[in-house]
Design a protein around this motif. Structure first.
Motif, PDB file in Angstrom:
ATOM      1  N   ALA A  67     -25.992 -23.944  20.784  1.00 29.17           N
ATOM      2  CA  ALA A  67     -24.848 -23.101  20.426  1.00 29.17           C
ATOM      3  C   ALA A  67     -25.233 -21.628  20.526  1.00 29.17           C
ATOM      4  CB  ALA A  67     -24.363 -23.439  19.020  1.00 29.17           C
ATOM      5  N   GLY A  68     -26.430 -21.300  20.078  1.00 29.71           N
ATOM      6  CA  GLY A  68     -26.907 -19.921  20.189  1.00 29.71           C
ATOM      7  C   GLY A  68     -27.062 -19.494  21.638  1.00 29.71           C
ATOM      8  N   LEU A  69     -27.542 -20.410  22.454  1.00 27.25           N
ATOM      9  CA  LEU A  69     -27.688 -20.148  23.881  1.00 27.25           C
ATOM     10  C   LEU A  69     -26.332 -19.854  24.514  1.00 27.25           C
ATOM     11  CD1 LEU A  69     -29.533 -20.150  26.409  1.00 27.25           C
ATOM     12  CD2 LEU A  69     -29.088 -22.606  26.585  1.00 27.25           C
ATOM     13  N   MET A  70     -25.328 -20.640  24.150  1.00 37.48           N
ATOM     14  CA  MET A  70     -23.992 -20.431  24.709  1.00 37.48           C
ATOM     15  C   MET A  70     -23.368 -19.140  24.190  1.00 37.48           C
ATOM     16  SD  MET A  70     -23.464 -22.675  26.990  1.00 37.48           S
ATOM     17  CE  MET A  70     -25.186 -22.291  27.355  1.00 37.48           C
ATOM     18  N   LYS A  71     -23.653 -18.804  22.955  1.00 40.35           N
ATOM     19  CA  LYS A  71     -23.169 -17.530  22.412  1.00 40.35           C
ATOM     20  C   LYS A  71     -23.783 -16.376  23.205  1.00 40.35           C
ATOM     21  CE  LYS A  71     -22.552 -15.025  18.113  1.00 40.35           C
ATOM     22  NZ  LYS A  71     -22.701 -15.057  16.669  1.00 40.35           N
ATOM     23  N   ASP A  72     -25.075 -16.475  23.509  1.00 38.17           N
ATOM     24  CA  ASP A  72     -25.748 -15.448  24.307  1.00 38.17           C
ATOM     25  C   ASP A  72     -25.152 -15.367  25.710  1.00 38.17           C
ATOM     26  OD1 ASP A  72     -27.412 -14.921  22.162  1.00 38.17           O
ATOM     27  OD2 ASP A  72     -29.159 -15.967  23.021  1.00 38.17           O
ATOM     28  N   LEU A  73     -24.872 -16.521  26.300  1.00 42.16           N
ATOM     29  CA  LEU A  73     -24.289 -16.558  27.642  1.00 42.16           C
ATOM     30  C   LEU A  73     -22.926 -15.872  27.665  1.00 42.16           C
ATOM     31  CD1 LEU A  73     -24.162 -17.629  30.608  1.00 42.16           C
ATOM     32  CD2 LEU A  73     -23.108 -19.682  29.667  1.00 42.16           C
ATOM     33  N   VAL A  74     -22.056 -16.218  26.727  1.00 47.00           N
ATOM     34  CA  VAL A  74     -20.713 -15.636  26.675  1.00 47.00           C
ATOM     35  C   VAL A  74     -20.801 -14.136  26.379  1.00 47.00           C
ATOM     36  CG1 VAL A  74     -18.516 -15.638  25.427  1.00 47.00           C
ATOM     37  CG2 VAL A  74     -19.569 -17.810  26.108  1.00 47.00           C
ATOM     38  N   ALA A  75     -21.645 -13.749  25.442  1.00 44.15           N
ATOM     39  CA  ALA A  75     -21.805 -12.329  25.120  1.00 44.15           C
ATOM     40  C   ALA A  75     -22.301 -11.558  26.338  1.00 44.15           C
ATOM     41  CB  ALA A  75     -22.763 -12.157  23.941  1.00 44.15           C
ATOM     42  N   TRP A  76     -23.263 -12.123  27.052  1.00 45.23           N
ATOM     43  CA  TRP A  76     -23.762 -11.475  28.254  1.00 45.23           C
ATOM     44  C   TRP A  76     -22.629 -11.322  29.269  1.00 45.23           C
ATOM     45  CZ3 TRP A  76     -23.849 -11.762  33.388  1.00 45.23           C
ATOM     46  CH2 TRP A  76     -24.702 -10.887  34.051  1.00 45.23           C
ATOM     47  N   GLY A  77     -21.806 -12.352  29.406  1.00 44.04           N
ATOM     48  CA  GLY A  77     -20.694 -12.297  30.348  1.00 44.04           C
ATOM     49  C   GLY A  77     -19.722 -11.179  30.042  1.00 44.04           C
ATOM     50  N   PHE A  78     -19.439 -10.951  28.773  1.00 38.17           N
ATOM     51  CA  PHE A  78     -18.520  -9.880  28.387  1.00 38.17           C
ATOM     52  C   PHE A  78     -19.135  -8.492  28.563  1.00 38.17           C
ATOM     53  CE2 PHE A  78     -16.162 -13.244  26.163  1.00 38.17           C
ATOM     54  CZ  PHE A  78     -14.886 -12.943  26.608  1.00 38.17           C
ATOM     55  N   LYS A  79     -20.437  -8.380  28.356  1.00 40.64           N
ATOM     56  CA  LYS A  79     -21.093  -7.071  28.441  1.00 40.64           C
ATOM     57  C   LYS A  79     -21.408  -6.658  29.869  1.00 40.64           C
ATOM     58  CE  LYS A  79     -23.324  -7.412  23.958  1.00 40.64           C
ATOM     59  NZ  LYS A  79     -24.580  -7.753  23.290  1.00 40.64           N
ATOM     60  N   ASN A  80     -21.538  -7.610  30.775  1.00 35.71           N
ATOM     61  CA  ASN A  80     -22.007  -7.324  32.130  1.00 35.71           C
ATOM     62  C   ASN A  80     -21.005  -7.785  33.179  1.00 35.71           C
ATOM     63  OD1 ASN A  80     -24.940  -6.400  31.615  1.00 35.71           O
ATOM     64  ND2 ASN A  80     -24.677  -8.221  30.354  1.00 35.71           N
ATOM     65  N   THR A  81     -19.772  -7.403  33.003  1.00 35.48           N
ATOM     66  CA  THR A  81     -18.717  -7.939  33.864  1.00 35.48           C
ATOM     67  C   THR A  81     -18.793  -7.485  35.309  1.00 35.48           C
ATOM     68  OG1 THR A  81     -17.295  -6.183  33.075  1.00 35.48           O
ATOM     69  CG2 THR A  81     -17.047  -8.328  32.032  1.00 35.48           C
ATOM     70  N   GLY A  82     -19.296  -6.310  35.568  1.00 34.98           N
ATOM     71  CA  GLY A  82     -19.307  -5.831  36.947  1.00 34.98           C
ATOM     72  C   GLY A  82     -20.575  -6.146  37.696  1.00 34.98           C
ATOM     73  N   GLN A  83     -21.518  -6.779  37.042  1.00 34.44           N
ATOM     74  CA  GLN A  83     -22.827  -7.039  37.625  1.00 34.44           C
ATOM     75  C   GLN A  83     -22.875  -8.415  38.283  1.00 34.44           C
ATOM     76  OE1 GLN A  83     -25.967  -6.451  34.798  1.00 34.44           O
ATOM     77  NE2 GLN A  83     -27.445  -7.593  36.004  1.00 34.44           N
ATOM     78  N   ALA A  84     -23.273  -8.437  39.547  1.00 34.71           N
ATOM     79  CA  ALA A  84     -23.464  -9.718  40.227  1.00 34.71           C
ATOM     80  C   ALA A  84     -24.708 -10.382  39.641  1.00 34.71           C
ATOM     81  CB  ALA A  84     -23.643  -9.501  41.718  1.00 34.71           C
ATOM     82  N   ILE A  85     -24.667 -11.690  39.519  1.00 35.82           N
ATOM     83  CA  ILE A  85     -25.803 -12.401  38.934  1.00 35.82           C
ATOM     84  C   ILE A  85     -25.906 -13.801  39.517  1.00 35.82           C
ATOM     85  CG2 ILE A  85     -24.544 -13.316  36.954  1.00 35.82           C
ATOM     86  CD1 ILE A  85     -27.245 -12.569  35.387  1.00 35.82           C
ATOM     87  N   THR A  86     -27.118 -14.275  39.577  1.00 36.60           N
ATOM     88  CA  THR A  86     -27.367 -15.651  39.998  1.00 36.60           C
ATOM     89  C   THR A  86     -27.810 -16.434  38.768  1.00 36.60           C
ATOM     90  OG1 THR A  86     -29.720 -15.324  40.454  1.00 36.60           O
ATOM     91  CG2 THR A  86     -28.160 -14.834  42.263  1.00 36.60           C
ATOM     92  N   LEU A  87     -27.846 -17.733  38.908  1.00 38.47           N
ATOM     93  CA  LEU A  87     -28.299 -18.569  37.793  1.00 38.47           C
ATOM     94  C   LEU A  87     -29.759 -18.260  37.452  1.00 38.47           C
ATOM     95  CD1 LEU A  87     -27.481 -20.674  35.757  1.00 38.47           C
ATOM     96  CD2 LEU A  87     -27.937 -22.442  37.449  1.00 38.47           C
ATOM     97  N   ASN A  88     -30.568 -17.945  38.458  1.00 38.31           N
ATOM     98  CA  ASN A  88     -31.969 -17.576  38.183  1.00 38.31           C
ATOM     99  C   ASN A  88     -32.050 -16.272  37.395  1.00 38.31           C
ATOM    100  OD1 ASN A  88     -33.336 -19.768  39.271  1.00 38.31           O
ATOM    101  ND2 ASN A  88     -33.344 -18.896  41.330  1.00 38.31           N
ATOM    102  N   ASP A  89     -31.193 -15.294  37.742  1.00 37.06           N
ATOM    103  CA  ASP A  89     -31.156 -14.042  36.980  1.00 37.06           C
ATOM    104  C   ASP A  89     -30.746 -14.321  35.536  1.00 37.06           C
ATOM    105  OD1 ASP A  89     -31.733 -12.581  39.306  1.00 37.06           O
ATOM    106  OD2 ASP A  89     -29.603 -12.237  39.736  1.00 37.06           O
ATOM    107  N   LEU A  90     -29.742 -15.159  35.379  1.00 33.12           N
ATOM    108  CA  LEU A  90     -29.242 -15.492  34.046  1.00 33.12           C
ATOM    109  C   LEU A  90     -30.329 -16.180  33.229  1.00 33.12           C
ATOM    110  CD1 LEU A  90     -26.779 -15.435  32.208  1.00 33.12           C
ATOM    111  CD2 LEU A  90     -26.092 -17.618  33.193  1.00 33.12           C
ATOM    112  N   ARG A  91     -31.047 -17.076  33.855  1.00 27.94           N
ATOM    113  CA  ARG A  91     -32.142 -17.788  33.196  1.00 27.94           C
ATOM    114  C   ARG A  91     -33.150 -16.796  32.626  1.00 27.94           C
ATOM    115  NH1 ARG A  91     -37.010 -18.378  34.534  1.00 27.94           N
ATOM    116  NH2 ARG A  91     -36.688 -17.620  36.631  1.00 27.94           N
ATOM    117  N   ALA A  92     -33.513 -15.802  33.405  1.00 30.76           N
ATOM    118  CA  ALA A  92     -34.490 -14.807  32.953  1.00 30.76           C
ATOM    119  C   ALA A  92     -33.895 -13.883  31.886  1.00 30.76           C
ATOM    120  CB  ALA A  92     -34.981 -13.992  34.144  1.00 30.76           C
ATOM    121  N   THR A  93     -32.597 -13.650  31.948  1.00 30.51           N
ATOM    122  CA  THR A  93     -31.940 -12.733  31.020  1.00 30.51           C
ATOM    123  C   THR A  93     -31.787 -13.327  29.624  1.00 30.51           C
ATOM    124  OG1 THR A  93     -30.721 -11.742  32.845  1.00 30.51           O
ATOM    125  CG2 THR A  93     -29.837 -11.383  30.663  1.00 30.51           C
ATOM    126  N   ILE A  94     -31.413 -14.613  29.556  1.00 34.22           N
ATOM    127  CA  ILE A  94     -31.201 -15.213  28.228  1.00 34.22           C
ATOM    128  C   ILE A  94     -32.336 -16.164  27.834  1.00 34.22           C
ATOM    129  CG2 ILE A  94     -28.702 -14.890  28.278  1.00 34.22           C
ATOM    130  CD1 ILE A  94     -28.359 -17.836  28.874  1.00 34.22           C
TER     131      ILE A  94
END
Length: 140
Positions: free
Chosen positions: A7-34
């Protein structure tokens, strides 16, 4: 893995999505970010939202575009008032793909949303950014 961690992981994912809307990202980038494995991100996202993480991030961005199309205040804040300017601000680069995805999520073209919102005397009720109860729960 415990469900609290997921649940915490998903909260981080959603929060990241709202904060970084204009940034292109891959799943590998996301993995390193959260700081989670690709398989954990995919598993918990599908379990929580019924979709993959990249599709979820796209839904978040589409919801933000929808809100911007219906809000002159947001348009002023981001410095764009056309569909193309707003879509570009939120990271959409292909006009055709964006319009198709927007129509699939909201049932009308982005230009129709903008036109209805700017018509004199028309009131448009903003659609919640959280399109599902699961997303709303993740934001808590």
């Amino acid at each position: 893995m415990n469900s609290g961690w997921g649940a915490g992981l998903m909260k981080d994912l959603v929060a990241w999505g709202f904060k970084n809307t204009g940034q292109a990202i891959t799943l590998n980038d996301l993995r390193a970010t959260i700081f989670a494995s690709r398989s954990s991100i995919v598993h918990h996202c599908r379990q929580s939202f019924g979709t993959g993480p990249m599709a979820l991030l796209k839904q978040i961005r589409l919801s933000q575009v929808h809100h911007a199309l219906t809000s002159p205040e947001v348009q002023q804040a981001i410095g764009g008032s056309t569909v193309d300017e707003i879509a570009c601000h939120y990271g959409f680069q292909s006009r055709n793909h964006f319009a198709r995805d927007y129509r699939n999520q909201f049932g009308e073209s982005p230009s129709a949303t903008l036109q209805r919102a700017s018509a004199p005397g028309m009131s448009i009720q903003s659609v919640s950014v959280a399109q599902s109860p699961q997303m709303a729960m993740a934001l808590r």
